[in-house]
Design a protein around this motif. Structure first.
Motif, PDB file in Angstrom:
ATOM      1  N   LEU A   4     -56.115 -41.322 -54.102  1.00 46.12           N
ATOM      2  CA  LEU A   4     -54.708 -41.565 -53.798  1.00 46.12           C
ATOM      3  C   LEU A   4     -53.834 -40.792 -54.773  1.00 46.12           C
ATOM      4  N   ARG A   5     -52.848 -40.146 -54.210  1.00 47.74           N
ATOM      5  CA  ARG A   5     -51.934 -39.390 -55.065  1.00 47.74           C
ATOM      6  C   ARG A   5     -51.046 -40.328 -55.879  1.00 47.74           C
ATOM      7  N   PHE A   6     -50.568 -41.406 -55.231  1.00 50.45           N
ATOM      8  CA  PHE A   6     -49.728 -42.388 -55.906  1.00 50.45           C
ATOM      9  C   PHE A   6     -50.453 -43.727 -55.877  1.00 50.45           C
ATOM     10  N   ASN A   7     -50.683 -44.307 -57.020  1.00 51.67           N
ATOM     11  CA  ASN A   7     -51.414 -45.567 -57.128  1.00 51.67           C
ATOM     12  C   ASN A   7     -50.435 -46.735 -57.079  1.00 51.67           C
ATOM     13  N   PRO A 177     -52.859 -49.869 -50.411  1.00 43.91           N
ATOM     14  CA  PRO A 177     -52.763 -48.701 -51.306  1.00 43.91           C
ATOM     15  C   PRO A 177     -52.680 -47.375 -50.544  1.00 43.91           C
ATOM     16  N   ARG A 178     -53.445 -47.270 -49.482  1.00 41.66           N
ATOM     17  CA  ARG A 178     -53.439 -46.024 -48.701  1.00 41.66           C
ATOM     18  C   ARG A 178     -52.072 -45.800 -48.053  1.00 41.66           C
ATOM     19  N   SER A 181     -49.340 -44.853 -50.731  1.00 41.71           N
ATOM     20  CA  SER A 181     -49.458 -43.462 -51.154  1.00 41.71           C
ATOM     21  C   SER A 181     -48.962 -42.515 -50.053  1.00 41.71           C
ATOM     22  N   ARG A 182     -49.361 -42.790 -48.836  1.00 35.78           N
ATOM     23  CA  ARG A 182     -48.963 -41.941 -47.710  1.00 35.78           C
ATOM     24  C   ARG A 182     -47.448 -41.962 -47.511  1.00 35.78           C
ATOM     25  N   GLU A 185     -45.611 -40.252 -50.495  1.00 33.57           N
ATOM     26  CA  GLU A 185     -45.800 -38.804 -50.395  1.00 33.57           C
ATOM     27  C   GLU A 185     -44.899 -38.214 -49.325  1.00 33.57           C
TER      28      GLU A 185
END
Length: 191
Positions: A4-7, A177-178, A181-182, A185
């Motif tokens: 994940l780019r952003f947690n 979480p997914r 992050s999506r 982003e």
């Protein structure tokens, strides 16, 4: 494991590093999407076991938003469901009855059946009959006993089953979480 780019566990740090409004919006959107998926999962899980319609379950759930939408709670309310919600059928069957004098004779009676759990198939409602869209039965074997409406389990009781709650928690752990992050982003790329 998905990178994940952003947690989501670092929301406070992300608010300091990035635009606070975008982080909050991404969190709200992720929570809403996750809540919808959990609600659908719970409905399907209950309908896999019980012979209910999605409408019967959705009538008894409400969504409560807390913390400006950052927290959402699904609240299932309601008492026990009438047996008439479980696809009742009625047919005439031959039975042996006993007269007041104690003599046995053959006669016909209406028999009501319902499908409560799909795995069990149709079950006979003892001393029950279908009247005015309700399944009625006498409280005792006496014919002069007052008829009462028969009830099955409640929706909150079905939701409280351990396997249903474990599955819902697994969806929250996987999806939230997914989605966060999506969404974040996407918001960062679009401006």
């Amino acid at each position: 494991m998905i990178d994940l780019r952003f947690n989501i566990e670092q929301v406070r740090d992300l608010r300091k590093q990035l635009d606070t409004k975008k982080v909050d919006q991404a969190l709200r959107n992720a929570v809403s999407t996750t809540t919808r998926q959990v609600r659908t999962y719970i409905s399907r899980d209950i309908r896999n076991v019980y012979a209910l319609k999605a409408r019967d379950i959705n009538e008894r759930v409400s969504l409560r938003r807390l913390d400006r939408g950052m927290t959402q709670v699904l609240v299932y309310t309601g008492s026990r469901l009438p047996l008439s919600k479980f696809s009742p059928t009625q047919r005439t069957v031959r039975v042996t009855a006993t007269s007041k004098r104690g003599k046995k004779f053959s006669t016909r009676r209406k028999q009501t059946r319902v499908v409560m759990k799909k795995a069990q198939g149709r079950q006979v409602v003892e001393r029950g009959w279908l009247a005015k869209n309700h399944i009625m039965a006498r409280a005792t074997e006496a014919n002069d006993a007052a008829p009462v409406v028969r009830f099955g389990p409640s929706i909150p009781g079905m939701v409280a089953h351990k396997s249903t709650l474990d599955g819902a928690n697994k969806i929250v752990q996987d999806v939230l979480p997914r989605e966060f992050s999506r969404r974040l982003e996407s918001l960062m790329e679009n401006g």
